[in-house]
Design an enzyme around this catalytic site. Structure first.
Site, mmCIF file in Angstrom:
data_model
loop_
_atom_site.group_PDB
_atom_site.id
_atom_site.type_symbol
_atom_site.label_atom_id
_atom_site.label_comp_id
_atom_site.label_asym_id
_atom_site.label_seq_id
_atom_site.Cartn_x
_atom_site.Cartn_y
_atom_site.Cartn_z
ATOM 1 N N TYR A 394 0.779 -1.233 0.000
ATOM 2 C CA TYR A 394 0.000 0.000 0.000
ATOM 3 C C TYR A 394 0.816 1.292 0.000
ATOM 4 O O TYR A 394 0.323 2.326 -0.395
ATOM 5 C CB TYR A 394 -0.942 0.014 1.208
ATOM 6 C CG TYR A 394 -1.887 -1.144 1.238
ATOM 7 C CD1 TYR A 394 -2.853 -1.282 0.257
ATOM 8 C CD2 TYR A 394 -1.803 -2.115 2.226
ATOM 9 C CE1 TYR A 394 -3.719 -2.351 0.268
ATOM 10 C CE2 TYR A 394 -2.666 -3.191 2.248
ATOM 11 C CZ TYR A 394 -3.629 -3.308 1.258
ATOM 12 O OH TYR A 394 -4.480 -4.372 1.270
ATOM 13 N N TYR A 395 2.035 1.244 0.504
ATOM 14 C CA TYR A 395 2.746 2.499 0.730
ATOM 15 C C TYR A 395 3.980 2.709 -0.119
ATOM 16 O O TYR A 395 4.500 3.807 -0.179
ATOM 17 C CB TYR A 395 3.143 2.615 2.208
ATOM 18 C CG TYR A 395 1.956 2.833 3.094
ATOM 19 C CD1 TYR A 395 1.293 4.051 3.072
ATOM 20 C CD2 TYR A 395 1.475 1.836 3.928
ATOM 21 C CE1 TYR A 395 0.193 4.260 3.864
ATOM 22 C CE2 TYR A 395 0.367 2.036 4.720
ATOM 23 C CZ TYR A 395 -0.271 3.256 4.690
ATOM 24 O OH TYR A 395 -1.364 3.460 5.465
#
Length: 442
Positions: A394-395
DNA sequence: TAAATAACTTAGGACAAGATAT
DNA sequence: ATATCTTGTCCTAAGTTATTTA
């Protein structure tokens, strides 16, 4: 040989797992409604143990094009069929526990989702062009006469430096007691001051998303320390630390500073930048084995997991393994000490060569045991650090990873799993070996 | 304009699949 | 071949942000 369940699943997926958007066949993420069960929730959830009811076709709203409406199961009707092209969900129903809507939505592998993901990272990259100004602003804000502005300044500092989540207000009767930045209470921070008064530290201890404990002692600037002290002043433990600040006002403040800027962009930005920086720092020799290269990447990834406080319970269990090794090391060292003393007395009392040789051999065996134990302990410790995959998903801008792999001649498949390869396939063509997250390409 | 609700992203745990030890 | 440990995927809960409503 595939199991029966796997075959059945594949068959269902083939039949229900896809939809058509603008003439393209796209994968759906969850194509089944959630089964009835006892609700557990995470942490001390006030609704744990309640029954989550069965979803019937009469509960489900369908969102699709006018000319191709899916038929409800025989003898049933949909709650509603609508044709809203503004939203991406395909069907929804109301969750009986929370009262919130739940959606049938596209898979992360769908074109639309991948484009959105790419956009997210482009927004985060854009932040790099503005971050200097934003940081200058929050230091200024802390000096403001207005307490609300001061609180905004300190909150921005924490969101930026510690990658805290923004922390919306939540209903105590409906959800577990967890907090983020804006909802921190006085009891969640302890101000620590060293004797020389030049060393300003704050201890954070609170339950964040999913009731995962955030425990961190950080050095902060003197100004931040002082402001936090003033915010706590005259308040009770259970009072809000940032009582004059709201998430809405924070995001409202950020919006005009840069298009698409919200509080969570800072998490993406700092996570990706950390990966890039760590990969810059960690040297990779040309003739290193693939396994060594992977280890280096994992170390960089671990730094991000630490920043974002990502953890899994299997890792918590893993720390027991590390402790076990440490105990064994201690035991072995004690045994060695004793063996040495024994050897010394054996020499003195002169009981004969045989006994002495035996004791020497025993000591040697212990030495070897100790060194293997030390290696194993180090590996276990390392393993504990690397296992978080959440940040990767996600990051971390996948282009950073793609570029690093290309630069160091390692195949991307060694870093990404099969699904991740698919999810990040947009990144491969976009990033050459010189791609940089902190420089905008043209 | 703020509260409520809708829509969407991010998260750990369960469990299956795969890898490794026995 | 089987047991055991590790890794990957699925599931859905739990966040954030956008939009609508009162």
């Amino acid at each position: 040989m595939k199991s029966k369940e796997a075959k059945q699943k594949l068959k269902e997926e083939k039949e229900y797992g896809y939809c058509t958007i603008d003439g393209r066949k796209e994968p759906i993420g969850n194509f089944k409604v959630e089964a009835p069960r006892l609700f557990r929730g995470r942490g001390e959830h006030p609704k744990q143990g309640r029954l989550k009811g069965r979803i019937m076709p009469e509960d489900v709203i369908i969102n699709c094009s006018r000319n191709k409406i899916p038929k409800p199961p025989l003898g049933h009707n949909w709650k509603e069929v609508r044709h809203d092209p503004k939203v991406t969900w395909l069907a929804c129903w109301t969750d009986s526990i929370t009262g919130h809507l739940r959606y049938i939505k596209l898979s992360p592998l769908a074109t639309l989702k991948m484009m959105k993901d790419c956009q997210k990272f482009e927004t985060a990259r854009r932040l790099h062009q503005h971050i200097h100004m934003i940081r200058e602003n929050y230091w200024k804000d802390m000096e403001s006469e207005d307490v609300q502005i001061q609180q905004r300044g300190v909150a921005m500092y924490l969101i930026d430096k510690l990658a805290l989540r923004v922390g919306n207000e939540k209903d105590a009767k409906e959800t577990a007691d967890t907090v983020g930045c804006c909802s921190l209470r006085c009891e969640h921070i302890t101000l620590m001051e060293e004797a020389d008064s030049e060393n300003y530290k704050v201890k954070f201890d609170f339950l964040g998303k999913d009731s995962i404990r955030y425990l961190n002692e950080v050095h902060v600037d003197k100004r931040v320390h002082q402001k936090l002290r003033s915010f706590k002043n005259g308040k009770e433990d259970e009072d809000k630390l940032f009582d004059e600040l709201s998430v809405a006002s924070l995001n409202k403040y950020l919006k005009p500073l840069m298009p698409g800027l919200t509080a969570r962009v800072f998490r993406t930005y700092n996570a990706s930048l950390t990966l890039q920086k760590k990969l810059d720092e960690l040297p990779v020799s040309v003739d290193a084995e693939d396994t060594e290269k992977i280890l280096i990447y994992n170390r960089a990834n671990a730094a991000v997991a630490l920043l974002c406080n990502h953890q899994r319970s299997s890792l918590k269990a893993n720390s027991n393994i590390v402790k076990k090794f440490e105990n064994k090391i201690k035991e072995t060292m004690k045994a060695m000490q004793k063996a040495k003393e024994d050897l010394a007395t054996a020499k003195k009392t002169y009981k004969g060569k045989k006994a002495e040789v035996k004791k020497k051999q025993y000591l040697h065996m212990l030495k070897e045991k100790l060194s293997t134990l030390k290696v194993k302990a180090a590996l276990a410790k390392e393993g504990k650090e690397i296992a978080s995959i959440v940040s990767k998903l996600y990051y971390l801008d996948p282009r950073i990873t793609v570029a690093w792999c290309k630069k160091h001649g390692i195949s991307i498949e060694k870093i990404f799993t099969k699904t991740q390869m698919k999810k990040f396939r947009w990144a491969d063509s976009m990033a050459g070996p010189d791609f940089r997250f902190d420089e905008l390409s043209h």
